[in-house]
Scaffold this active site. Structure first.
Site, PDB file in Angstrom:
ATOM      1  N   SER B  21       0.828  -1.210   0.000  1.00 19.87           N
ATOM      2  CA  SER B  21       0.000   0.000   0.000  1.00 19.87           C
ATOM      3  C   SER B  21       0.864   1.262   0.000  1.00 19.87           C
ATOM      4  O   SER B  21       1.844   1.357   0.742  1.00 19.87           O
ATOM      5  CB  SER B  21      -0.873  -0.004   1.252  1.00 19.87           C
ATOM      6  OG  SER B  21      -1.581   1.205   1.343  1.00 19.87           O
ATOM      7  N   CYS B 130      -1.299   2.925  12.563  1.00 19.19           N
ATOM      8  CA  CYS B 130      -1.446   4.363  12.398  1.00 19.19           C
ATOM      9  C   CYS B 130      -1.300   5.104  13.692  1.00 19.19           C
ATOM     10  O   CYS B 130      -1.278   4.528  14.736  1.00 19.19           O
ATOM     11  CB  CYS B 130      -2.825   4.738  12.040  1.00 19.19           C
ATOM     12  SG  CYS B 130      -3.476   4.207  10.668  1.00 19.19           S
ATOM     13  N   LYS B 165      -3.125  -5.544   8.714  1.00 18.16           N
ATOM     14  CA  LYS B 165      -1.709  -5.263   8.448  1.00 18.16           C
ATOM     15  C   LYS B 165      -1.062  -4.821   9.754  1.00 18.16           C
ATOM     16  O   LYS B 165      -1.452  -3.815  10.342  1.00 18.16           O
ATOM     17  CB  LYS B 165      -1.574  -4.175   7.375  1.00 18.16           C
ATOM     18  CG  LYS B 165      -0.122  -3.883   7.009  1.00 18.16           C
ATOM     19  CD  LYS B 165      -0.020  -3.002   5.783  1.00 18.16           C
ATOM     20  CE  LYS B 165       1.415  -2.696   5.438  1.00 18.16           C
ATOM     21  NZ  LYS B 165       1.547  -1.874   4.243  1.00 18.16           N
ATOM     22  N   THR B 193       6.130  -0.644   8.012  1.00 20.01           N
ATOM     23  CA  THR B 193       7.452  -0.039   8.250  1.00 20.01           C
ATOM     24  C   THR B 193       7.752   0.039   9.748  1.00 20.01           C
ATOM     25  O   THR B 193       6.857  -0.078  10.575  1.00 20.01           O
ATOM     26  CB  THR B 193       7.494   1.387   7.675  1.00 20.01           C
ATOM     27  OG1 THR B 193       6.421   2.140   8.261  1.00 20.01           O
ATOM     28  CG2 THR B 193       7.341   1.378   6.175  1.00 20.01           C
ATOM     29  N   GLY B 240       8.136  -6.562   3.226  1.00 23.31           N
ATOM     30  CA  GLY B 240       9.246  -5.959   3.958  1.00 23.31           C
ATOM     31  C   GLY B 240      10.565  -6.287   3.293  1.00 23.31           C
ATOM     32  O   GLY B 240      11.087  -7.384   3.445  1.00 23.31           O
ATOM     33  N   GLY B 241      11.058  -5.354   2.510  1.00 23.34           N
ATOM     34  CA  GLY B 241      12.399  -5.489   1.934  1.00 23.34           C
ATOM     35  C   GLY B 241      12.551  -6.501   0.822  1.00 23.34           C
ATOM     36  O   GLY B 241      13.660  -6.946   0.527  1.00 23.34           O
TER      37      GLY B 241
END
Lengths: 252, 301
Positions: B21, B130, B165, B193, B240-241
């Site tokens: 996203s 968030c 998520k 992140t 992730g990465g």
């Protein structure tokens, strides 16, 4: 559009921390318009995000960029030898929109000259060029446009007008009052702010090429925004809606 | 050509590869380079019930093996997305996962309720990392109880499958995964992140605080996928990465049934199509009939 393989054919130091980079592309970028930019892969493994650079010149699959060493990416780039291979994505972004008018005025400060170089080549003698830099030595950045009689200012007064380029532009703006003019500008944010004050009363049509930190260059990440007067959507992407904006639509 | 299709919430996806996203704009932006139908499913930029302006600049910063972003969830709002962009995905026969968020629980629910089921919507993906929720002032993605509650409440306002998520910024991610599952989550995306900051030594300030992404996250994400896929029976999307095919394969082997590509697209805008091709070649070369043949095989050793 495609990612194009490129080979460095020249990486030349000009003056202080300014360089020009010439790249031979393996294919054509198509038509490049004044104000557009490319995302360049910095050779080696140390820098992984690409870096945006205005197209300084482009013809016959040869791309020239002018850059100033400002951080790690440009530092590494400045040490890249000839024959090093890299990748170029472009041309990207929206170009300057040239309208029919009596007078074109191009204003650049420092490395901002790279952003308006192709525009100046396009307008030729039709444009009045104002260039501001730190000292006399940096004027070598505009050696190829001396025949266009640019008006120059240096902050240390070592050549031309002493002070900033907007102060120099002031008297010209005054002397051409009432004429139909279009101004193009690229340089530090402070310069654009001063220019705005200078022409605020007349609201002379003016487009500004902005620089922002970018990650993708394609409008994917919303990382490179600039604040505008649009209340519904104040942040516009420098890479997608820009990098050229109407001076009267952005907040500096 | 092997078989890349995967079943996800009773829908057949072309392949198990999505964008993360917020890393592929509203979808259309990538079209000059490659077609959106390349994706198994497109994951929307994080949408909220009302449009949101996001943060001032600088919004991005490069670090060694990673990047930090502080976009601040700028988006046009869920309604405009469905008016202006969703028809385009339907036309291109590309399903969509709707990532969404809110600043309060009410906003989360309002946004989720606005997304009407459609054959081209695979699921909702709730961003649980968030900012702070109104009550209590804690980031609720970090507390199993809060995760359970919000997932349960969102499930009560939507008929769509719900993917949670999760943030990696927790003591025990498997525990959070369990809470999401118990709350009714139908799948998990792991991970988001990591909170990070940069100091600019030249100017002696902190120019950006934001979320760290990129290759540096990969081992953290792999561990989360490994642990959570053992802890819960629902499908896991690894993120992730992931920069290349080998990274992608490692996520499947750790237990992910699908993957999301984020930062890699900024490094190489063709990363997604290249990785899809790479997975296909890998499956062919190893005589696999589909991705199911390798999901979890490293974990279960």
């Amino acid at each position: 559009m495609d990612d194009i393989e490129a080979t460095i054919i020249q990486n030349k130091h000009i003056v202080s921390n300014y360089y020009t980079l010439k790249l031979r592309l393996s294919g054509s970028m198509g038509r490049v318009l004044p104000g557009q930019f490319v995302m360049l892969k910095i050779p080696g493994n140390e820098v992984f995000l690409r870096r945006p650079f205005s197209v300084y010149a482009y013809s016959n699959n040869t791309l020239t960029l002018m850059y100033r060493v400002v951080g790690k990416g440009t530092e590494i780039l400045s040490k890249c030898p000839k024959n090093e291979r890299t990748l170029v994505l472009g041309p990207l972004g929206n170009a300057f929109r040239i309208r029919k008018t009596d007078k074109y005025i191009v204003v650049a400060g420092g490395i901002g000259i790279a952003g308006v170089h192709t525009l100046i080549k396009r307008l030729g003698k039709k444009a009045s060029i104002f260039y501001g830099c730190t000292n006399k030595e940096e004027l070598s950045l505009i050696n190829d446009m001396l025949h266009l009689n640019p008006m120059v200012s240096t902050l240390d007064g070592s050549c031309g007008f002493e002070g900033n380029v907007i102060a120099l532009l002031g008297s010209y703006i005054e002397s051409t009052k009432g004429e139909d003019r279009q101004i193009f500008v690229c340089g530090p944010a402070g310069m654009a702010r001063n220019l705005r004050k200078l022409i605020e009363k007349d609201r002379t049509p003016c487009q500004v090429l902005v620089e922002e930190r970018m990650a993708c260059g394609l409008g994917l990440c919303f990382g490179c925004v600039i604040k505008t007067i649009d209340e519904k959507e104040p942040y516009k992407r420098a890479c997608k809606e820009g990098p050229v904006f109407d001076l009267w639509e952005i907040l500096l | 050509m092997g078989n890349l299709t995967v079943e996800f919430f009773e829908k057949t996806l072309r392949n198990p590869v999505m964008n993360a996203s917020g890393t592929l704009g509203y979808g259309k932006e990538i079209e000059p380079l490659w077609g959106i139908e390349t994706l198994g499913t497109y994951v929307t930029k994080g949408l909220s019930a009302k449009p949101h302006h996001g943060n001032p600049t600088p919004r991005v910063w490069e670090e060694r093996n990673g990047m930090i972003n502080s976009i601040g969830l700028q988006n046009i709002g869920v309604e405009r997305f469905f008016d202006e962009y969703f028809p385009y995905f339907k036309k291109r026969k590309t399903p969509v996962i709707v990532n969404f968020f809110g600043f309060t629980e009410e906003e989360y629910l309002a946004c989720a309720a606005k997304v009407k089921p459609d054959p081209f919507i695979v699921a909702l993906e709730i961003n649980l990392s968030c900012p702070n929720i109104k009550k209590g002032g804690i980031s609720f993605g970090k507390e199993p109880g809060a995760v359970f509650e919000i997932v349960k409440h969102v499930k009560s306002v939507t008929k769509l499958p719900l993917i949670a998520k999760l943030t990696p910024e927790v003591r025990n991610i498997a525990e959070i995964a369990q809470a999401a599952h118990e709350g009714g989550a139908d799948g998990l995306t792991l991970i988001n992140t990591m909170p990070a900051a940069v100091v600019d030594v030249k100017s002696r300030n902190i120019p950006i605080k934001g979320g760290l992404s990129g290759p540096i996250l990969k081992p953290i994400a792999l561990r989360a996928v490994y642990e959570c896929s053992k802890a819960v029976p629902i499908p896991i999307i690894g993120a992730g990465g992931i920069m290349n095919t080998e990274d992608a394969i490692s996520f499947f082997m750790a237990g992910a049934r699908a993957i999301q590509i984020g930062t890699a697209t900024f490094v190489d805008p063709y990363a997604i199509p290249k990785i899809i091709r790479g997975i296909d070649e890998y499956l062919d070369a190893h005589g696999c009939s589909g991705i199911g043949d390798i999901v979890g095989i490293a974990r279960d050793q």
